[in-house]
Design a protein around this motif. Sequence first.
Motif, PDB file in Angstrom:
ATOM      1  N   THR A 128       0.861  -1.175   0.000  1.00 36.05           N
ATOM      2  CA  THR A 128       0.000   0.000   0.000  1.00 36.05           C
ATOM      3  C   THR A 128       0.893   1.219   0.000  1.00 36.05           C
ATOM      4  O   THR A 128       2.105   1.129   0.231  1.00 36.05           O
ATOM      5  N   VAL A 129       0.338   2.320  -0.189  1.00 31.49           N
ATOM      6  CA  VAL A 129       1.095   3.570  -0.206  1.00 31.49           C
ATOM      7  C   VAL A 129       1.697   3.817   1.180  1.00 31.49           C
ATOM      8  O   VAL A 129       2.843   4.232   1.311  1.00 31.49           O
ATOM      9  N   ARG A 130       0.926   3.537   2.218  1.00 36.01           N
ATOM     10  CA  ARG A 130       1.434   3.729   3.577  1.00 36.01           C
ATOM     11  C   ARG A 130       2.644   2.825   3.852  1.00 36.01           C
ATOM     12  O   ARG A 130       3.613   3.257   4.455  1.00 36.01           O
ATOM     13  N   ALA A 131       2.569   1.594   3.430  1.00 38.36           N
ATOM     14  CA  ALA A 131       3.663   0.658   3.671  1.00 38.36           C
ATOM     15  C   ALA A 131       4.910   1.097   2.909  1.00 38.36           C
ATOM     16  O   ALA A 131       6.028   1.007   3.424  1.00 38.36           O
ATOM     17  N   MET A 132       4.717   1.589   1.690  1.00 34.39           N
ATOM     18  CA  MET A 132       5.871   2.050   0.926  1.00 34.39           C
ATOM     19  C   MET A 132       6.491   3.289   1.563  1.00 34.39           C
ATOM     20  O   MET A 132       7.712   3.384   1.677  1.00 34.39           O
ATOM     21  N   VAL A 133       5.696   4.221   2.000  1.00 37.03           N
ATOM     22  CA  VAL A 133       6.217   5.430   2.658  1.00 37.03           C
ATOM     23  C   VAL A 133       6.943   5.029   3.946  1.00 37.03           C
ATOM     24  O   VAL A 133       8.021   5.527   4.249  1.00 37.03           O
ATOM     25  N   PHE A 134       6.341   4.137   4.710  1.00 36.16           N
ATOM     26  CA  PHE A 134       6.959   3.673   5.946  1.00 36.16           C
ATOM     27  C   PHE A 134       8.305   2.986   5.661  1.00 36.16           C
ATOM     28  O   PHE A 134       9.297   3.219   6.365  1.00 36.16           O
ATOM     29  N   GLY A 135       8.382   2.184   4.635  1.00 38.65           N
ATOM     30  CA  GLY A 135       9.629   1.512   4.250  1.00 38.65           C
ATOM     31  C   GLY A 135      10.702   2.506   3.832  1.00 38.65           C
ATOM     32  O   GLY A 135      11.870   2.376   4.197  1.00 38.65           O
ATOM     33  N   VAL A 136      10.285   3.517   3.057  1.00 38.01           N
ATOM     34  CA  VAL A 136      11.237   4.538   2.617  1.00 38.01           C
ATOM     35  C   VAL A 136      11.758   5.329   3.816  1.00 38.01           C
ATOM     36  O   VAL A 136      12.957   5.625   3.910  1.00 38.01           O
ATOM     37  N   VAL A 137      10.881   5.649   4.757  1.00 29.50           N
ATOM     38  CA  VAL A 137      11.301   6.393   5.957  1.00 29.50           C
ATOM     39  C   VAL A 137      12.277   5.548   6.773  1.00 29.50           C
ATOM     40  O   VAL A 137      13.300   6.046   7.266  1.00 29.50           O
ATOM     41  N   LEU A 138      11.983   4.264   6.937  1.00 31.80           N
ATOM     42  CA  LEU A 138      12.901   3.391   7.682  1.00 31.80           C
ATOM     43  C   LEU A 138      14.254   3.285   6.982  1.00 31.80           C
ATOM     44  O   LEU A 138      15.308   3.312   7.630  1.00 31.80           O
ATOM     45  N   LEU A 139      14.241   3.165   5.663  1.00 32.09           N
ATOM     46  CA  LEU A 139      15.480   3.086   4.908  1.00 32.09           C
ATOM     47  C   LEU A 139      16.298   4.367   5.046  1.00 32.09           C
ATOM     48  O   LEU A 139      17.508   4.319   5.259  1.00 32.09           O
ATOM     49  N   MET A 140      15.658   5.513   4.972  1.00 33.33           N
ATOM     50  CA  MET A 140      16.340   6.803   5.125  1.00 33.33           C
ATOM     51  C   MET A 140      16.917   6.936   6.536  1.00 33.33           C
ATOM     52  O   MET A 140      18.042   7.425   6.711  1.00 33.33           O
ATOM     53  N   ALA A 141      16.156   6.501   7.541  1.00 31.52           N
ATOM     54  CA  ALA A 141      16.641   6.570   8.917  1.00 31.52           C
ATOM     55  C   ALA A 141      17.875   5.688   9.077  1.00 31.52           C
ATOM     56  O   ALA A 141      18.867   6.086   9.712  1.00 31.52           O
ATOM     57  N   PHE A 142      17.838   4.502   8.510  1.00 27.61           N
ATOM     58  CA  PHE A 142      18.982   3.600   8.596  1.00 27.61           C
ATOM     59  C   PHE A 142      20.201   4.204   7.911  1.00 27.61           C
ATOM     60  O   PHE A 142      21.314   4.175   8.439  1.00 27.61           O
ATOM     61  N   VAL A 143      20.007   4.769   6.707  1.00 28.76           N
ATOM     62  CA  VAL A 143      21.107   5.364   5.958  1.00 28.76           C
ATOM     63  C   VAL A 143      21.701   6.547   6.722  1.00 28.76           C
ATOM     64  O   VAL A 143      22.917   6.750   6.722  1.00 28.76           O
ATOM     65  N   LEU A 144      20.874   7.312   7.393  1.00 24.59           N
ATOM     66  CA  LEU A 144      21.364   8.479   8.124  1.00 24.59           C
ATOM     67  C   LEU A 144      22.007   8.104   9.464  1.00 24.59           C
ATOM     68  O   LEU A 144      22.968   8.725   9.891  1.00 24.59           O
ATOM     69  N   VAL A 145      21.498   7.106  10.135  1.00 22.94           N
ATOM     70  CA  VAL A 145      21.958   6.771  11.488  1.00 22.94           C
ATOM     71  C   VAL A 145      23.137   5.789  11.473  1.00 22.94           C
ATOM     72  O   VAL A 145      23.997   5.843  12.348  1.00 22.94           O
ATOM     73  N   TYR A 146      23.210   4.913  10.494  1.00 19.79           N
ATOM     74  CA  TYR A 146      24.233   3.867  10.497  1.00 19.79           C
ATOM     75  C   TYR A 146      25.663   4.399  10.569  1.00 19.79           C
ATOM     76  O   TYR A 146      26.456   3.909  11.367  1.00 19.79           O
ATOM     77  N   PRO A 147      26.059   5.384   9.750  1.00 18.48           N
ATOM     78  CA  PRO A 147      27.448   5.869   9.846  1.00 18.48           C
ATOM     79  C   PRO A 147      27.774   6.436  11.234  1.00 18.48           C
ATOM     80  O   PRO A 147      28.850   6.217  11.769  1.00 18.48           O
ATOM     81  N   THR A 148      26.846   7.131  11.807  1.00 18.75           N
ATOM     82  CA  THR A 148      27.067   7.701  13.135  1.00 18.75           C
ATOM     83  C   THR A 148      27.189   6.597  14.180  1.00 18.75           C
ATOM     84  O   THR A 148      28.082   6.625  15.026  1.00 18.75           O
ATOM     85  N   PHE A 149      26.316   5.622  14.099  1.00 19.78           N
ATOM     86  CA  PHE A 149      26.358   4.516  15.058  1.00 19.78           C
ATOM     87  C   PHE A 149      27.637   3.693  14.884  1.00 19.78           C
ATOM     88  O   PHE A 149      28.277   3.295  15.864  1.00 19.78           O
ATOM     89  N   SER A 150      28.033   3.451  13.657  1.00 23.41           N
ATOM     90  CA  SER A 150      29.254   2.711  13.384  1.00 23.41           C
ATOM     91  C   SER A 150      30.469   3.455  13.932  1.00 23.41           C
ATOM     92  O   SER A 150      31.356   2.854  14.541  1.00 23.41           O
ATOM     93  N   SER A 151      30.502   4.741  13.726  1.00 24.08           N
ATOM     94  CA  SER A 151      31.592   5.560  14.249  1.00 24.08           C
ATOM     95  C   SER A 151      31.604   5.524  15.779  1.00 24.08           C
ATOM     96  O   SER A 151      32.665   5.422  16.400  1.00 24.08           O
ATOM     97  N   TYR A 152      30.464   5.567  16.383  1.00 24.69           N
ATOM     98  CA  TYR A 152      30.356   5.510  17.843  1.00 24.69           C
ATOM     99  C   TYR A 152      30.904   4.180  18.375  1.00 24.69           C
ATOM    100  O   TYR A 152      31.661   4.149  19.349  1.00 24.69           O
ATOM    101  N   VAL A 153      30.552   3.095  17.723  1.00 27.72           N
ATOM    102  CA  VAL A 153      31.010   1.780  18.167  1.00 27.72           C
ATOM    103  C   VAL A 153      32.535   1.672  18.021  1.00 27.72           C
ATOM    104  O   VAL A 153      33.219   1.169  18.921  1.00 27.72           O
TER     105      VAL A 153
END
Length: 152
Positions: free
Chosen positions: A13-38
């Motif tokens: 559905t449109v909601r599921a696709m938007v939710f997936g895109v938001v999760l993907l963007m959050a992962f892309v934005l947070v992963y480098p910072t989290f990796s650097s922290y670790v």
Amino acid sequence: MTHEQVRVPRLFTVRAMVFGVVLLMAFVLVYPTFSSYVRQQSALSELRAQVAAAQSRNDDLEADVKRWDDPAYVVAQARERLSFVLPGETPYRVVDPQTVPDATVTKGSAAADPDAGTTRPWYTTVWGSVRTAGELPVGTDTSGATKGTSGG
């Protein structure tokens, strides 16, 4: 049954696709910072371990330095490391016959070393070794055989 009564659920559905895109963007934005922290936390724990080891080594070295303030320790170290003796004492050196080959005394060796049998300072022994090594011909080993030659 009509077409309206049977409704097939849509997987995307449109909601599921938007939710997936938001999760993907959050992962892309947070992963480098989290990796650097670790990585930084790992490096920090390694550095803390190194500091603890260096502090322990420093404490050991300071204890060694403080030991040298004791005159009895200085005398003991001079006796052990340099083979010093106090005035009036007779030094004895015990040699294990299994590790030291028999020394055959020849007329030439007695004449070459006039102080044989007397106690000499360590530096004269070292200097004698240097002089003896300097007198050996170049290219011979201690057994007298010439190096680099083949037997055939």
